[in-house]
Design a protein around this motif. Structure first.
Motif, mmCIF file in Angstrom:
data_model
loop_
_atom_site.group_PDB
_atom_site.id
_atom_site.type_symbol
_atom_site.label_atom_id
_atom_site.label_comp_id
_atom_site.label_asym_id
_atom_site.label_seq_id
_atom_site.Cartn_x
_atom_site.Cartn_y
_atom_site.Cartn_z
ATOM 1 N N ARG A 92 0.824 -1.201 0.000
ATOM 2 C CA ARG A 92 0.000 0.000 0.000
ATOM 3 C C ARG A 92 0.865 1.260 0.000
ATOM 4 O O ARG A 92 0.641 2.190 -0.781
ATOM 5 C CB ARG A 92 -0.900 -0.013 1.243
ATOM 6 N N MET A 93 1.886 1.266 0.822
ATOM 7 C CA MET A 93 2.725 2.466 0.941
ATOM 8 C C MET A 93 3.535 2.705 -0.332
ATOM 9 O O MET A 93 3.728 3.844 -0.742
ATOM 10 C CB MET A 93 3.640 2.341 2.154
ATOM 11 N N PHE A 100 5.508 -2.014 11.188
ATOM 12 C CA PHE A 100 4.385 -2.570 11.954
ATOM 13 C C PHE A 100 3.784 -3.707 11.156
ATOM 14 O O PHE A 100 3.916 -3.779 9.942
ATOM 15 C CB PHE A 100 3.319 -1.517 12.254
ATOM 16 N N PHE A 144 1.260 10.875 4.203
ATOM 17 C CA PHE A 144 0.574 10.733 2.928
ATOM 18 C C PHE A 144 -0.915 10.830 3.194
ATOM 19 O O PHE A 144 -1.490 10.000 3.869
ATOM 20 C CB PHE A 144 0.891 9.385 2.287
ATOM 21 N N GLY A 195 2.322 4.822 8.312
ATOM 22 C CA GLY A 195 3.171 3.853 7.640
ATOM 23 C C GLY A 195 4.431 4.488 7.093
ATOM 24 O O GLY A 195 5.509 3.985 7.263
ATOM 25 N N GLN A 196 4.261 5.627 6.455
ATOM 26 C CA GLN A 196 5.414 6.237 5.811
ATOM 27 C C GLN A 196 6.069 7.265 6.730
ATOM 28 O O GLN A 196 5.452 7.796 7.640
ATOM 29 C CB GLN A 196 4.960 6.945 4.542
ATOM 30 N N LYS A 197 7.271 7.560 6.401
ATOM 31 C CA LYS A 197 8.019 8.521 7.200
ATOM 32 C C LYS A 197 7.371 9.890 7.115
ATOM 33 O O LYS A 197 7.251 10.605 8.090
ATOM 34 C CB LYS A 197 9.460 8.590 6.699
ATOM 35 N N HIS A 198 6.954 10.221 5.898
ATOM 36 C CA HIS A 198 6.304 11.520 5.719
ATOM 37 C C HIS A 198 4.831 11.290 5.455
ATOM 38 O O HIS A 198 4.447 10.307 4.838
ATOM 39 C CB HIS A 198 6.971 12.272 4.574
ATOM 40 N N GLN A 214 10.051 5.784 1.494
ATOM 41 C CA GLN A 214 10.654 5.874 2.832
ATOM 42 C C GLN A 214 9.682 5.345 3.865
ATOM 43 O O GLN A 214 8.916 6.109 4.457
ATOM 44 C CB GLN A 214 10.973 7.332 3.158
ATOM 45 N N PRO A 215 9.691 4.053 4.042
ATOM 46 C CA PRO A 215 8.756 3.502 5.031
ATOM 47 C C PRO A 215 9.113 4.001 6.426
ATOM 48 O O PRO A 215 10.278 4.214 6.739
ATOM 49 C CB PRO A 215 8.971 1.991 4.914
ATOM 50 N N GLY A 216 8.088 4.210 7.223
ATOM 51 C CA GLY A 216 8.316 4.656 8.603
ATOM 52 C C GLY A 216 8.600 3.470 9.500
ATOM 53 O O GLY A 216 9.188 2.475 9.069
#
Lengths: 474, 517
Positions: A326-327, A349, B513, B508-511, A344-346
Motif C-alpha cells: 500500500r505504501m 508494523f 501521505f 506507515g510512511q516517514k512523511h 521511505q517507510p516509517g
C-alpha cells in the motif's frame, strides 16, 4: 473521451488539480498508465494517481480477478465467514466512476522498447508508463510428489478455488510450514472439521520471527484448536495414492502420515519468471531503486514483486506485506504525477491473527535480542495474552513492541518509536495506549507489578486520560 | 456435542410443531357467561346477545366456522345502524378475540392444558440445548464458520420459511388475534398473577418477546463469552426488556396505575401524546403526571445529553426493545443487511421521512388536544394517527421490521424506519463524543466489519483509509470491533477534537501521505 475530465466534479475524487494544467491546455497528449496486477499495491497506485491527476488514462490488467479483492480475506471465504463479494473493498461502480479501466486478461509478453504489452497472446495494449505489481507465487522446493493432485500452496483466488475442490470431502490434511499462511491454512481446514497436521521444520512456531515465549504461546493455542503440531519435522516426500493424487507424506525422520491434501506454505517468491530475459533487470524480484524505478525507462515495480537494490534503512530488500504494498503504491503515485519521491517507510508494523489470538507488532522485535538490547516480557496467567517491549539497554529507548491478545493504539506507538520514548514512560501510559474494547481487562496491575520487579523499582500505571491521549498524538 | 445438538433440535422442532398444531385444538361454545365476560360494554352486550342466541350452547369444532357465525351476527347489527344512518350507535369495538377466547372449551382446554406449559418448556429447553452444544463446541472466539453456507442465514429455504412464519405471526397478532387465542389462554395464570387481568394478545407478545430474548440472549452470551462489551450489552437489553418493558407495566396496572414503559421514548413511542394516553396520565394523579413529565424529559433532555456522551448506542443497543430483539434473535441475520451506496441513499430518505411523519402527526395531535379542533387544515387528526399506526406502527416496525430479519437483516426497522433512531442519529453525527476509532494503518480491507455491520455501514470504506467512523446510523453494537482480525476498530467516547477527520493520514510512511477521498 477523457478530455476535460479535470473539470469533472466527482465526489469520490478530490483532485489536487481542480483545473487543467498548462501543458494539458497546450494540447499535450493524455498519458496512458498501465498497471499489471490488481492487488493492494497496484490498486493503491491507481487510486492515488487518479487523486492527483484527473486526466491520464489508467488501466489495470489482471488475470486473477476483474475486481480488486482483499487477498488476506481469502481464508474467510473458505471458512464461510464471507462470500467472495464481501472481500471487494470497493463497489464495482467505483472503477468507472473514477475512470480506472479494468482489463481481465493475462499479460504474456512485454516489449519495453516499443512500450507494448501482449494480453492472452493476442490483444495489444500500448503504455506510456508501466507499473508492475505482479505479486507472488507460493514456493515449492522440488520435493518428490509436489505436483500430485491435492498438493498446493495458497496465494491467489485460483489457489483458493483449487483448495475448495482439493479438500472436498477429505478427512486428513497436512500443512507444511510454520508461518502466517501455514497457520491460516490450518485454521481453514479445521473449520471444516478436517483433521490437520502441521509440519514445522524449526524447533518452534514461526521461529525466525517470534521470540521463544511468543512461539510457545501460539503453539499452545494451535494445539488447543485440535491441530496436530509437529515441530522439528521436515517434509521428505509426498506419495501418491496410486491415482495421481496424494495419499501420504514421508517426513525426514521416516514417519509416514496418511493424508488426502498437502498444503505447501513455506513462503512465497516474486511472480517474475515470465520477465526473465525480457531486458528488465530481474533478480529474485524486479530490481528497483528507491524511487521504484526499474532499469527500463518509464517502467516501475512495487509490492511483493519488487526487490530493492538498496533496502531502505533497517528494512529487507523484498517485503511481501499488505501495508508495504500500500505504501509503495502511495509513493509511486506521487512520483508519477507530482514529484519524484523516494520510498521511505516509517516504523515497521504488522499484525496477524492466529486462530483466536490477535498479534500486533511495532518497531523491531527480533526472534532474539540483538547486542545492546534488553526486553521486558509479561504474560497473563492463562498464557494467551502477552506484551514484550524491546529497548536499548543503555538509553532505555523503546525499539519494538509485540502484543498477543491485546490491541495497541498505532498512532501513539508509532510516534513514540520515532521519538525514542523510554520504556518506563511507555509502560506508564499503558491505559492510554491500550486499544482493547471497552470493559476489557487491562491487566494494568499485573503489568505494573511485573515491570516493578523487572526493574527493581516501585512503579505505577496512570489511569486512562483522554487529554493525555490527545497530547500523545497531536 | 453433535448428538446433544441433534437432540436439542429435535425437542425444539417437536415442541414447536405441537404448539402450532395446538392453535387448532379446541372447541368453541358460546355461553351467556362467556358473552358477558367478553363484551365489556353493557349497551353492546344488550345489542349483541339476542343476535347470537342461535349460537348459544352449540358446540363448534371449527374455529373459522365459529368466528364466521359470530361475525355474521355482529356485522348485521352494524349494517342496520349504518343503513339507518345511526352512526353514533355503530359498535366500533371488535370483540371477536374476546368472544373466541371466552368460548374456548374442550377436553384439552379444560383438562390437559397444563401439558402445553410443559411442551412450551420443552421448546425452550430444546433450543437452549442446541445453543449450548453449538456454541461450546469451539473455544471462545469469533464463531462465524459456515455462516454463508447456512440456508437459515443466507436467505436460503430455511430463512425464507422463517421469514414467512414471522410475518404470519405478526399479521395474526395485529389483525387476527382470534386465531391465536389458544396461546393467549395458556398465559392467563401468569397474567392474572401479575396484573390481575386475563392475558391479551399483547401480553402473549410481551411474554414471547422476553422468552425469545432470553434464549437468544444466552446464545449471544455464549457466542461472545470472550468479549466483555458484548456480554454486558446483552445483559442490559435483556434486563430492560424483562423489567421495564414487561413486568413493570403489568405491576403498575395491578396497582391501579397507568400501563407505562419507562424506557419507551417518543417518537418511537408514537402514541405518547395521543389524547387517550394524555388524558389517562393526567387523570392518574401524581404518578401519571410524573410519567408525562418523564416522557417529555426523556426525549427533550436525556436523549440529547446521553447521545452526546455515549452516542445513540446507549439506547439502540443497550436499552431499546426493538434493538434488544435485533441483537439477540436477530444476531444470526446481521450479515444480510445491504451495504451498497444505493441502500444508504434510500435509508437516509426513508428514516428521515418517517421522522417528519411522526413529528407532523404529533403536532396535529397536540393541536387537536389543546384546541379541541379534530381537524388541522381540513385533515382529520384521527385519520393521520390511524394511518401512522397502521403503516409505521404495525406494518413497518412489526411485520417488516421483524418479519424481514431473515431477508434484509436484523435492523430493517431501526435503519430504515425508526424515527427515534433518526433523531438520535442527527445528534450523534453533529454533536457527540462517540466514534469508532480507526487504528492507524493496520486495516487489511478484509471486509469482516462491513459484512457483519447490521446497519449496513460500509465500515471498511473508512477503516482502510485510516478514518474514524462517524455515522448517524451506527447503533454501537460493537461487532465490527469484535470481528476485526487486526485490532483496527474501537468504539470510544472521547473529546470532539479529532473525532472527525475528513482527510486522514494512514500511518506507515516517514512523511505524511494523505488519503484523499
Amino acid at each position: 473521451m477523457y478530455f476535460g475530465a479535470g473539470l469533472c466534479i466527482n465526489k469520490d475524487i478530490v483532485t489536487t488539480k481542480p483545473f487543467l494544467s498548462l501543458p494539458e491546455l497546450m494540447g499535450n497528449k493524455t498519458e496512458h498508465i498501465v498497471i499489471i496486477g490488481n492487488g493492494i499495491s497496484g490498486t493503491t497506485a491507481a487510486r492515488h494517481i487518479r487523486k492527483r491527476n484527473s486526466s491520464c488514462i489508467i488501466t489495470i490488467i489482471s488475470s486473477e480477478t476483474k475486481y480488486f479483492f482483499s487477498r488476506t480475506a481469502l481464508m474467510y471465504v473458505y471458512m464461510g465467514h464471507m462470500k467472495f463479494e464481501h472481500t471487494k473493498p470497493y463497489e464495482d461502480s467505483f472503477w468507472p466512476k473514477n475512470r480506472i479501466d479494468l482489463v481481465y486478461g493475462h499479460v504474456n509478453q512485454i516489449d519495453f522498447g516499443k512500450k507494448i504489452l501482449k494480453i492472452d497472446n493476442n490483444e495489444e495494449i500500448m503504455y506510456d508508463k508501466l507499473i508492475l505489481a505482479l505479486g507472488s507465487v507460493p514456493n515449492k522446493f522440488g520435493w518428490p510428489g509436489q505436483d500430485l493432485k491435492g498438493v498446493q500452496g495458497l496465494y491467489s483466488c485460483q489457489d483458493l478455488m483449487l483448495m475448495e475442490t482439493n479438500t472436498d470431502g477429505i478427512e486428513h490434511a497436512v500443512v507444511v510450514g510454520g508461518g502466517l499462511i501455514g497457520i491460516e491454512m490450518a485454521e481453514m481446514l479445521s473449520s471444516r472439521g478436517i483433521k490437520t497436521t502441521m509440519l514445522v521444520r524449526e524447533a518452534r512456531f514461526w521461529g525466525n520471527i517470534l521470540p521463544e515465549q511468543e512461539s510457545k504461546l501460539i503453539e499452545r493455542h494451535i494445539i488447543s484448536h485440535g491441530i496436530d503440531l509437529k515441530l522439528n519435522h521436515s517434509l521428505k516426500e509426498i506419495k501418491s495414492n496410486g491415482a495421481n493424487r496424494v495419499g501420504s507424506i514421508l517426513t525426514e525422520s521416516g514417519e509416514v502420515i496418511n493424508c488426502e491434501f498437502v498444503g505447501l506454505t513455506i513462503g512465497v517468491r516474486p511472480n517474475v519468471d515470465f520477465l526473465r530475459g525480457s531486458g528488465l533487470e530481474v533478480n529474485k524480484g524486479v530490481v528497483v531503486n528507491k524511487f521504484l524505478e526499474t532499469n527500463q525507462p518509464n517502467v516501475y515495480a512495487l509490492g511483493d514483486c519488487a526487490e530493492f537494490k538498496e533496502a531502505p534503512s533497517g528494512r529487507k530488500n523484498i517485503e511481501q506485506v499488505w501495508y508495504t504494498g500500500r505504501m509503495m503504491g502511495e509513493t509511486l503515485a506521487k512520483t508519477i504525477t507530482t514529484s519524484k519521491t523516494a520510498y521511505q517507510p516509517g516504523n515497521w508494523f504488522n499484525s496477524a491473527k492466529f486462530f483466536d489470538i490477535e498479534y500486533q507488532t511495532y518497531g523491531r522485535v527480533g526472534n532474539k535480542l540483538h547486542e545492546g538490547e534488553s526486553d521486558f516480557y509479561w504474560e497473563n496467567i492463562d498464557g494467551n495474552k502477552s506484551l514484550r517491549i524491546v529497548y536499548n539497554s543503555d538509553s532505555e529507548a523503546v525499539i519494538g513492541i509485540n502484543v498477543f491478545g491485546i490491541r495497541l493504539r498505532h498512532e501513539v506507538i508509532d510516534r513514540w518509536l520515532t521519538e525514542k520514548k523510554k520504556v518506563k514512560e511507555v509502560v506508564g501510559e499503558w491505559n492510554n495506549i491500550n486499544f482493547d474494547p471497552e470493559f476489557f481487562k487491562r491487566y494494568e496491575k499485573e503489568i505494573a507489578h511485573e515491570f516493578a520487579e523487572h526493574f527493581g523499582i516501585s512503579f505505577n500505571i496512570k489511569p486512562k486520560n483522554w487529554k493525555s491521549i490527545l497530547n500523545l498524538v497531536s | 456435542m453433535g448428538k446433544l445438538r441433534i437432540i436439542g433440535l429435535f425437542l425444539f422442532g417437536l415442541g414447536f410443531g405441537l404448539l402450532v398444531s395446538e392453535l387448532s385444538m379446541s372447541e368453541y361454545q358460546l355461553t351467556n357467561r362467556a358473552l358477558t365476560k367478553a363484551v365489556t360494554n353493557p349497551t353492546h352486550l344488550e345489542l349483541i346477545s339476542p343476535r347470537v342466541e342461535g349460537m348459544l350452547g352449540q358446540r363448534f369444532t371449527s374455529k373459522t366456522e365459529f368466528i364466521r357465525g359470530y361475525q355474521k351476527a355482529f356485522n348485521a347489527i352494524n349494517s342496520e345502524f349504518k343503513s339507518a344512518g345511526e352512526w353514533d350507535r355503530v359498535i366500533w369495538t371488535d370483540y371477536t378475540f374476546n368472544v373466541v377466547k371466552q368460548s374456548s372449551t374442550g377436553i384439552l382446554i379444560d383438562k390437559y392444558y397444563g401439558l402445553f406449559g410443559l411442551v412450551f418448556l420443552m421448546v425452550v429447553l430444546g433450543a437452549l440445548l442446541y445453543i449450548f452444544a453449538s456454541k461450546l463446541a469451539r473455544p471462545p472466539g469469533i464463531d462465524h464458520n459456515d455462516i454463508f453456507l447456512d440456508p437459515m442465514k443466507t436467505r436460503g429455504w430455511l430463512g425464507i420459511i422463517t421469514g414467512i412464519g414471522l410475518i404470519l405471526f405478526y399479521i395474526a397478532l395485529y389483525w387476527y388475534p382470534e386465531y391465536i387465542t389458544n396461546w393467549v389462554i395458556l398465559l392467563d395464570p401468569l397474567s392474572l398473577a401479575l396484573s390481575g387481568n386475563e392475558a391479551s394478545q399483547w401480553f402473549l407478545y410481551g411474554f414471547l418477546y422476553c422468552v425469545v430474548m432470553v434464549v437468544m440472549g444466552i446464545r449471544m452470551i455464549l457466542k461472545y463469552r470472550h468479549n466483555k462489551y458484548q456480554l454486558i450489552r446483552t445483559f442490559s437489553v435483556i434486563f430492560f426488556q424483562i423489567s421495564f418493558a414487561f413486568l413493570l407495566p403489568e405491576i403498575l396496572v395491578r396497582l391501579n396505575q397507568p400501563y407505562y414503559d419507562f424506557k419507551n421514548i417518543w417518537p418511537l413511542d408514537y402514541d405518547f401524546f395521543f389524547d387517550w394516553n394524555m388524558n389517562h396520565l393526567l387523570a392518574s394523579g401524581g404518578l401519571g403526571l410524573f410519567m408525562l413529565v418523564w416522557g417529555i424529559v426523556l426525549f427533550a433532555v436525556s436523549v440529547p445529553i446521553l447521545v452526546y456522551f455515549y452516542g445513540k448506542r446507549w439506547y439502540c443497543s443497550w436499552v431499546c426493545g426493538c434493538g434488544g430483539l435485533a441483537e439477540t434473535l436477530g444476531d444470526p441475520f446481521r450479515q444480510l443487511s445491504d451495504k451498497s451506496l444505493k441502500a444508504w441513499k434510500f435509508e437516509r430518505i426513508s428514516v428521515h421521512l418517517v421522522l417528519v411523519f411522526a413529528v407532523l402527526m404529533t403536532g396535529m395531535t397536540l393541536y387537536s388536544f389543546f384546541s379541541g379542533d379534530t381537524e388541522v387544515f381540513g385533515v382529520s387528526t384521527y385519520n393521520v394517527q390511524k394511518s401512522y399506526g397502521f403503516l409505521i406502527g404495525a406494518v413497518f416496525s412489526g411485520v417488516v421490521g421483524t418479519g424481514f430479519y431473515p431477508i434484509m437483516g436484523n435492523r430493517v426497522w431501526c435503519r430504515f424506519g425508526c424515527p427515534l433512531a433518526a433523531y438520535m442519529g442527527m445528534i450523534q453525527k453533529f454533536k457527540s463524543r462517540f466514534r469508532i476509532t480507526t487504528n492507524g494503518g493496520q486495516c487489511i480491507s478484509c471486509g469482516n466489519c462491513s459484512t457483519y455491520c447490521e446497519m449496513g455501514i460500509d465500515v471498511r470504506w473508512y477503516a482502510q483509509r485510516g478514518q474514524n467512523i462517524v455515522r448517524s446510523s451506527c447503533v454501537g453494537c460493537g461487532i465490527c470491533s469484535a470481528v476485526c482480525p487486526r485490532g483496527v476498530l474501537n468504539l470510544e467516547n472521547g473529546p470532539e477534537k479529532g473525532r472527525i477527520n475528513d482527510n486522514p493520514i494512514i500511518i506507515g510512511q516517514k512523511h505524511a501521505f494523505l488519503d484523499l477521498k
